[in-house]
Scaffold this active site. Sequence first.
Site, mmCIF file in Angstrom:
data_model
loop_
_atom_site.group_PDB
_atom_site.id
_atom_site.type_symbol
_atom_site.label_atom_id
_atom_site.label_comp_id
_atom_site.label_asym_id
_atom_site.label_seq_id
_atom_site.Cartn_x
_atom_site.Cartn_y
_atom_site.Cartn_z
ATOM 1 N N GLU A 65 -5.240 -9.060 0.858
ATOM 2 C CA GLU A 65 -5.927 -8.754 2.121
ATOM 3 C C GLU A 65 -7.403 -8.563 1.846
ATOM 4 O O GLU A 65 -7.768 -7.918 0.865
ATOM 5 C CB GLU A 65 -5.395 -7.465 2.776
ATOM 6 C CG GLU A 65 -3.998 -7.545 3.337
ATOM 7 C CD GLU A 65 -3.542 -6.229 3.983
ATOM 8 O OE1 GLU A 65 -4.409 -5.430 4.429
ATOM 9 O OE2 GLU A 65 -2.324 -6.003 4.039
ATOM 10 N N GLU A 116 0.790 -1.229 0.000
ATOM 11 C CA GLU A 116 0.000 0.000 0.000
ATOM 12 C C GLU A 116 0.832 1.294 0.000
ATOM 13 O O GLU A 116 0.783 2.092 0.940
ATOM 14 C CB GLU A 116 -0.966 0.005 1.196
ATOM 15 C CG GLU A 116 -1.910 -1.171 1.197
ATOM 16 C CD GLU A 116 -2.911 -1.181 2.342
ATOM 17 O OE1 GLU A 116 -3.882 -1.954 2.241
ATOM 18 O OE2 GLU A 116 -2.724 -0.433 3.323
#
Length: 445
Positions: A354, A166
Amino acid sequence: MHSKTKFPADFLWGVSTSAYQIEGGWNENGKGESNWDRWAHLGKIKNGNTGDITCDHYHLWKEDVRLMREIGINAYRFSIAWSRVLPDGKGKINQKSIDFYSNLVDELLKNNVKPFITLHHYDMPVTLEEEGGWVNRQTIGHFAKYAEIMAKHLGDRVKYWTTHNEPICIAGLGYSGTSEPPGLGDSKAGAQALHNLLVAHGSAVKSIKTERKGAKVGIVLNLYPVQPFNKESEDDRKVARTKDGILNRWFLDALYLGKYPEDVWAYQKENPEIKPNDMGTISTPTNFLGINYYSRYVVKGKREEGKLKIVDVSPEELGTPFSTMGWEIYPEGLGILLRRIGKDYKNPVILVTENGVALDDKIEPDGSINDPVRIDFLKRHIEELKNTISGGVDVRGYFVWTLMDTIEWELGFTQRFGLVYTDFKTLKRTVKASGRWYKNWINQT
């Protein structure tokens, strides 16, 4: 119970964690201080919490691998603490830390769990941050060298690698913003950090591939479907396109097309300085794309002083369910996102690295933890995934965030995402009903 027939036989069913959130042992056996250690010790985390001990995975890793076996996963995505292996981010290697990760990898393989390593999941050595962190181009070279070291020491047993987790959060919350380290609140620094992170990604892909020819390497992005609040409104459609550009196309275009989207470049007040070979490095071919999916954005346009502003619409306004993080629960978004990436970027291999939900889990008088909302969340997302795969999108794995309740970064111990309940006082782990559900799902034929 849903049928598993639509999933490939070698599909990866896993869980994900990150080093700072679970390891503890923050200064043990020669580990250097990380930016998150420093941030926590400055009192920047909710309730004064720190990751000094958290789940104490650094000492309880064997028990945690036993938990993975109990849940029945066949893949485990975890991150390396850069400052554990290279206390200053460069220079001298800390062999005790190499041994720690090497032993963990061996234990995983012994239990038929494939290790997936993330090299950089938010935490970096504070030494490098003091030298400018991701705004300093020298960090790119240090990261590439770190990637090479890890591939050299673990690449004989670890096939799957991801560079960053991220990057938008690292640059946006820590450099443009102030809620995570280094907390600069400087949009120019944020733009440069984001670009340098992507160049470092490409450099690390090359490092790993040079060191280990058969390695499978990718990056992990948090991506979101972005939808206009009112599809009939031209302003809403316009801001949805811009928001999608900032959150999604900025990364995907750079990685797969070797350029940043022109409309976003024109929209942004600050853009990075780009060196001649940077875009070629960023678009170095990878083996897969890791996607973290939690929710969507719904936006509307608001005119202020002749300018069109992007306004995020909350789940309360939408009247839709949401988690304790305030994130809307929207399983359909996973399919929308994956199909779009398949269509727009030549159907790359995708791993859902995720997917999970934070809830207010309670211990029952008998000691059990029943979390039917989480079970429903997982069921519906996996069903969406099944339909997407049967539609031809090349998804090869699904990782639940997270194995066990952890420190949730600047929110401290206020959010529980785990399939396993962590008592942060005693460190006792208890598998939740959702963990048992996941096991049954994986075991189905």
